[in-house]
Write a protein that holds these residues in place. Structure first.
Motif, PDB file in Angstrom:
ATOM      1  N   SER A 121       9.016   4.267  -3.477  1.00  0.00           N
ATOM      2  CA  SER A 121       8.722   5.317  -2.502  1.00  0.00           C
ATOM      3  C   SER A 121       8.709   6.679  -3.164  1.00  0.00           C
ATOM      4  O   SER A 121       9.634   7.040  -3.883  1.00  0.00           O
ATOM      5  CB  SER A 121       9.779   5.308  -1.386  1.00  0.00           C
ATOM      6  OG  SER A 121       9.606   6.423  -0.524  1.00  0.00           O
ATOM      7  N   LEU A 122       7.628   7.414  -2.955  1.00  0.00           N
ATOM      8  CA  LEU A 122       7.531   8.787  -3.441  1.00  0.00           C
ATOM      9  C   LEU A 122       7.336   9.737  -2.269  1.00  0.00           C
ATOM     10  O   LEU A 122       6.659  10.751  -2.363  1.00  0.00           O
ATOM     11  CB  LEU A 122       6.361   8.916  -4.434  1.00  0.00           C
ATOM     12  CG  LEU A 122       6.454   8.069  -5.700  1.00  0.00           C
ATOM     13  CD1 LEU A 122       5.222   8.280  -6.562  1.00  0.00           C
ATOM     14  CD2 LEU A 122       7.704   8.374  -6.494  1.00  0.00           C
ATOM     15  N   GLU A 123       7.953   9.384  -1.141  1.00  0.00           N
ATOM     16  CA  GLU A 123       7.780  10.178   0.063  1.00  0.00           C
ATOM     17  C   GLU A 123       8.481  11.529  -0.022  1.00  0.00           C
ATOM     18  O   GLU A 123       7.999  12.531   0.490  1.00  0.00           O
ATOM     19  CB  GLU A 123       8.303   9.403   1.278  1.00  0.00           C
ATOM     20  CG  GLU A 123       7.490   8.146   1.579  1.00  0.00           C
ATOM     21  CD  GLU A 123       8.057   7.376   2.752  1.00  0.00           C
ATOM     22  OE1 GLU A 123       9.090   7.832   3.293  1.00  0.00           O
ATOM     23  OE2 GLU A 123       7.499   6.328   3.112  1.00  0.00           O
ATOM     24  N   GLU A 125       9.653  15.009  -1.484  1.00  0.00           N
ATOM     25  CA  GLU A 125       8.961  15.972  -2.331  1.00  0.00           C
ATOM     26  C   GLU A 125       9.574  16.037  -3.727  1.00  0.00           C
ATOM     27  O   GLU A 125       8.858  16.109  -4.724  1.00  0.00           O
ATOM     28  CB  GLU A 125       8.982  17.359  -1.676  1.00  0.00           C
ATOM     29  CG  GLU A 125       8.268  18.436  -2.482  1.00  0.00           C
ATOM     30  CD  GLU A 125       6.777  18.144  -2.661  1.00  0.00           C
ATOM     31  OE1 GLU A 125       6.187  18.688  -3.604  1.00  0.00           O
ATOM     32  OE2 GLU A 125       6.217  17.365  -1.853  1.00  0.00           O
ATOM     33  N   THR A 127      11.155  13.722  -5.383  1.00  0.00           N
ATOM     34  CA  THR A 127      10.787  12.519  -6.128  1.00  0.00           C
ATOM     35  C   THR A 127       9.337  12.575  -6.572  1.00  0.00           C
ATOM     36  O   THR A 127       8.999  12.212  -7.707  1.00  0.00           O
ATOM     37  CB  THR A 127      11.014  11.267  -5.270  1.00  0.00           C
ATOM     38  OG1 THR A 127      12.366  11.251  -4.807  1.00  0.00           O
ATOM     39  CG2 THR A 127      10.755   9.998  -6.073  1.00  0.00           C
ATOM     40  N   ARG A 128       8.470  13.049  -5.687  1.00  0.00           N
ATOM     41  CA  ARG A 128       7.052  13.148  -6.025  1.00  0.00           C
ATOM     42  C   ARG A 128       6.832  14.135  -7.172  1.00  0.00           C
ATOM     43  O   ARG A 128       6.065  13.868  -8.102  1.00  0.00           O
ATOM     44  CB  ARG A 128       6.251  13.561  -4.794  1.00  0.00           C
ATOM     45  CG  ARG A 128       4.742  13.569  -5.013  1.00  0.00           C
ATOM     46  CD  ARG A 128       3.969  13.502  -3.720  1.00  0.00           C
ATOM     47  NE  ARG A 128       4.368  14.562  -2.792  1.00  0.00           N
ATOM     48  CZ  ARG A 128       5.049  14.351  -1.668  1.00  0.00           C
ATOM     49  NH1 ARG A 128       5.431  13.130  -1.343  1.00  0.00           N
ATOM     50  NH2 ARG A 128       5.357  15.361  -0.877  1.00  0.00           N
ATOM     51  N   GLN A 129       7.529  15.271  -7.138  1.00  0.00           N
ATOM     52  CA  GLN A 129       7.378  16.256  -8.200  1.00  0.00           C
ATOM     53  C   GLN A 129       7.917  15.728  -9.534  1.00  0.00           C
ATOM     54  O   GLN A 129       7.344  15.972 -10.591  1.00  0.00           O
ATOM     55  CB  GLN A 129       8.095  17.557  -7.820  1.00  0.00           C
ATOM     56  CG  GLN A 129       7.424  18.330  -6.705  1.00  0.00           C
ATOM     57  CD  GLN A 129       5.987  18.702  -7.043  1.00  0.00           C
ATOM     58  OE1 GLN A 129       5.679  19.114  -8.159  1.00  0.00           O
ATOM     59  NE2 GLN A 129       5.092  18.545  -6.065  1.00  0.00           N
ATOM     60  N   ALA A 131       7.971  12.590 -10.413  1.00  0.00           N
ATOM     61  CA  ALA A 131       7.005  11.594 -10.884  1.00  0.00           C
ATOM     62  C   ALA A 131       5.794  12.265 -11.522  1.00  0.00           C
ATOM     63  O   ALA A 131       5.290  11.813 -12.561  1.00  0.00           O
ATOM     64  CB  ALA A 131       6.564  10.703  -9.717  1.00  0.00           C
ATOM     65  N   ILE A 132       5.323  13.358 -10.929  1.00  0.00           N
ATOM     66  CA  ILE A 132       4.199  14.109 -11.500  1.00  0.00           C
ATOM     67  C   ILE A 132       4.573  14.661 -12.864  1.00  0.00           C
ATOM     68  O   ILE A 132       3.806  14.590 -13.829  1.00  0.00           O
ATOM     69  CB  ILE A 132       3.770  15.243 -10.546  1.00  0.00           C
ATOM     70  CG1 ILE A 132       3.148  14.657  -9.276  1.00  0.00           C
ATOM     71  CG2 ILE A 132       2.788  16.189 -11.232  1.00  0.00           C
ATOM     72  CD1 ILE A 132       2.895  15.678  -8.188  1.00  0.00           C
ATOM     73  N   ASP A 203      12.810   5.148  -8.358  1.00  0.00           N
ATOM     74  CA  ASP A 203      11.429   5.129  -7.879  1.00  0.00           C
ATOM     75  C   ASP A 203      10.512   5.912  -8.802  1.00  0.00           C
ATOM     76  O   ASP A 203       9.364   5.519  -9.044  1.00  0.00           O
ATOM     77  CB  ASP A 203      11.351   5.702  -6.461  1.00  0.00           C
ATOM     78  CG  ASP A 203      11.822   4.723  -5.402  1.00  0.00           C
ATOM     79  OD1 ASP A 203      11.825   3.503  -5.691  1.00  0.00           O
ATOM     80  OD2 ASP A 203      12.192   5.158  -4.304  1.00  0.00           O
ATOM     81  N   THR A 204      11.014   7.027  -9.330  1.00  0.00           N
ATOM     82  CA  THR A 204      10.197   7.844 -10.234  1.00  0.00           C
ATOM     83  C   THR A 204       9.888   7.086 -11.522  1.00  0.00           C
ATOM     84  O   THR A 204       8.738   7.057 -11.979  1.00  0.00           O
ATOM     85  CB  THR A 204      10.930   9.157 -10.572  1.00  0.00           C
ATOM     86  OG1 THR A 204      11.131   9.902  -9.370  1.00  0.00           O
ATOM     87  CG2 THR A 204      10.130   9.986 -11.556  1.00  0.00           C
ATOM     88  N   ALA A 207       7.452   4.287 -10.819  1.00  0.00           N
ATOM     89  CA  ALA A 207       6.077   4.785 -10.687  1.00  0.00           C
ATOM     90  C   ALA A 207       5.468   5.044 -12.055  1.00  0.00           C
ATOM     91  O   ALA A 207       4.272   4.825 -12.269  1.00  0.00           O
ATOM     92  CB  ALA A 207       6.060   6.053  -9.838  1.00  0.00           C
TER      93      ALA A 207
END
Length: 412
Positions: A121-123, A125, A127-129, A131-132, A203-204, A207
């Motif tokens: 899950s990268l829901e 913010e 975690t998403r940042q 991962a980027i 999760d990161t 991914a």
């Protein structure tokens, strides 16, 4: 710890080539072995294809590509062995070929496996940042909550006392100041998996790898200034390079993390990394593979090169005989993943790397998660005080059994 703006790095490949030619410790004036251009091109192209599309190939196509990799690799080493005149040279090439075959088989298995990203899950913010950032720069930073740090330090208390006793009595080997098995390590691993899951770290990393990962290996390590294993072993230089111990890891399948359990400053061994350096080296596939295993040559107790090289720790380049063999490799294959010791002081290569280094300074709980095989890094170069840290290994949940031997090598 916030990332600073990344220094744009020049292509390092020509600087590395010049660096070896100009370095007084590597100037042996002996001809390099040659390799067949067609077989080298075939290996590099075929390996690159497996790396890029291996998991999407059908069984027959993948088998054909793997067979081609093995065949061209055998031809390349056979050609170099035919040019070797002395028995130590032949032993060097034979052992190097064996290590390359081993690593090739491990990596072909890894690339051929289908990605499995269930429950990633990268829901959030953050975690998403993260991962980027990891996709772009091969790493990201974070911090464990204070309660988790205190729990980890409590678990490590007994071992910390023993490590300090060992250091005071002059027992400074890696095994005297670290532990990677046993009840304490299992408990620490459980805490890390819990906290990394809550923070989105698992999760990161999942991914990034394309596989569902968890913490499968941990080493609790004390660093002290009395330990000098990291200092330069090449004599005759006015000063050591500013890149001591900068290296890439062998394995592509096990990302890592370094977690501080004590406050770390510039003086007590901060972890450093060099974003963009791996890409700037522009290594060809076989060159990279050779670089990640060449330092193993001559390490086995039964190796005919064990006493001939007489290496210090894993500073293979402290051995003149090893350097002589290394420089006989064709320039297009010459690479040492532990290159930090090889850099010529005062060179442009040193300047480029030093300018790009990012040091992880911070309180206990600060951590970095990174791809050790593709992010040049180093740590534990002590000047004062002490550093207590965890070296953490991530791996695919369904790959754990196969990976455990590799994880033990990484932690040792």
């Amino acid at each position: 710890m916030a990332d600073k703006e990344l220094v744009k790095m020049q292509v390092l490949k020509p600087l590395m080539e010049i660096g070896y030619r100009d370095h007084p410790a590597f100037g042996f004036h002996v001809p390099s072995w040659s390799v067949p251009d067609d077989q080298l091109a075939t290996f590099n192209a075929t390996y690159a294809a497996v790396r890029q599309i291996g998991a999407s190939l059908n069984g027959n196509s993948l088998t054909a590509l793997r067979r081609e990799c093995r065949h061209s690799l055998a031809g390349i080493f056979s050609h170099m062995l035919a040019q070797a005149k002395e028995e130590p040279e032949k032993s060097f090439l034979t052992e190097l070929q064996g290590e390359c075959v081993r690593l090739l088989e491990e990596e072909l298995v890894w690339y051929a496996r289908q990605p499995c990203l269930h429950s990633v899950s990268l829901e959030h913010e953050s975690t998403r940042q993260a991962a980027i950032h990891m996709q772009a720069y091969r790493h990201f930073f974070g911090r464990l909550p204070g309660s988790a740090v205190e729990e980890l330090r409590g678990l490590a208390m007994k071992e910390m006392g023993q490590f300090r006793t060992n250091a005071t009595s002059g027992r400074l080997k890696r095994e005297d100041l670290s532990v990677n098995t046993g009840r304490t390590v299992r408990a620490i691993r459980g805490v890390l998996n819990r906290e990394f899951k809550a923070l989105g770290v698992l999760d990161t990393v999942s991914a990034y790898t394309g596989r569902k990962t968890s913490v499968i290996g941990v080493s609790l390590e004390l660093s002290v200034p009395q330990a000098t294993w990291w200092k330069n072993a090449i004599t005759g230089l006015e000063r050591p390079p500013r890149t001591l111990y900068a290296h890439l890891d062998e394995t592509i399948s096990c990302p890592k993390s370094i977690v501080y359990l004590s406050d770390v400053t510039e003086r007590n061994g901060p972890t450093g990394c060099y974003p963009g350096a791996y890409e700037a080296m522009q290594l060809n596939p076989l060159q990279e593979m050779i670089g990640r295993v060449v330092g193993i040559v001559g390490n086995r107790a039964d190796s005919p090169l064990k006493d001939y090289y007489a290496k210090q720790y894993h500073q293979s380049v402290n051995s003149e005989n090893f350097r002589r063999h290394f420089m006989r490799l064709p320039e297009c294959l010459r690479f040492n993943s532990h290159m930090g010791w090889d850099v010529l002081p005062g060179s442009e290569l040193e300047s480029q790397l030093a300018a790009s280094e990012r040091r992880m300074i911070g309180p206990a709980g600060t951590f970095i998660a990174f791809d050790g095989a593709r992010l040049l890094h180093r740590g534990g170069l002590m000047q004062e005080g002490e550093r207590l840290a965890l070296q953490v290994i991530f791996s695919d949940l369904t790959y754990t059994e196969r990976a455990m031997g590799k994880v033990k090598r990484m932690l040792s």
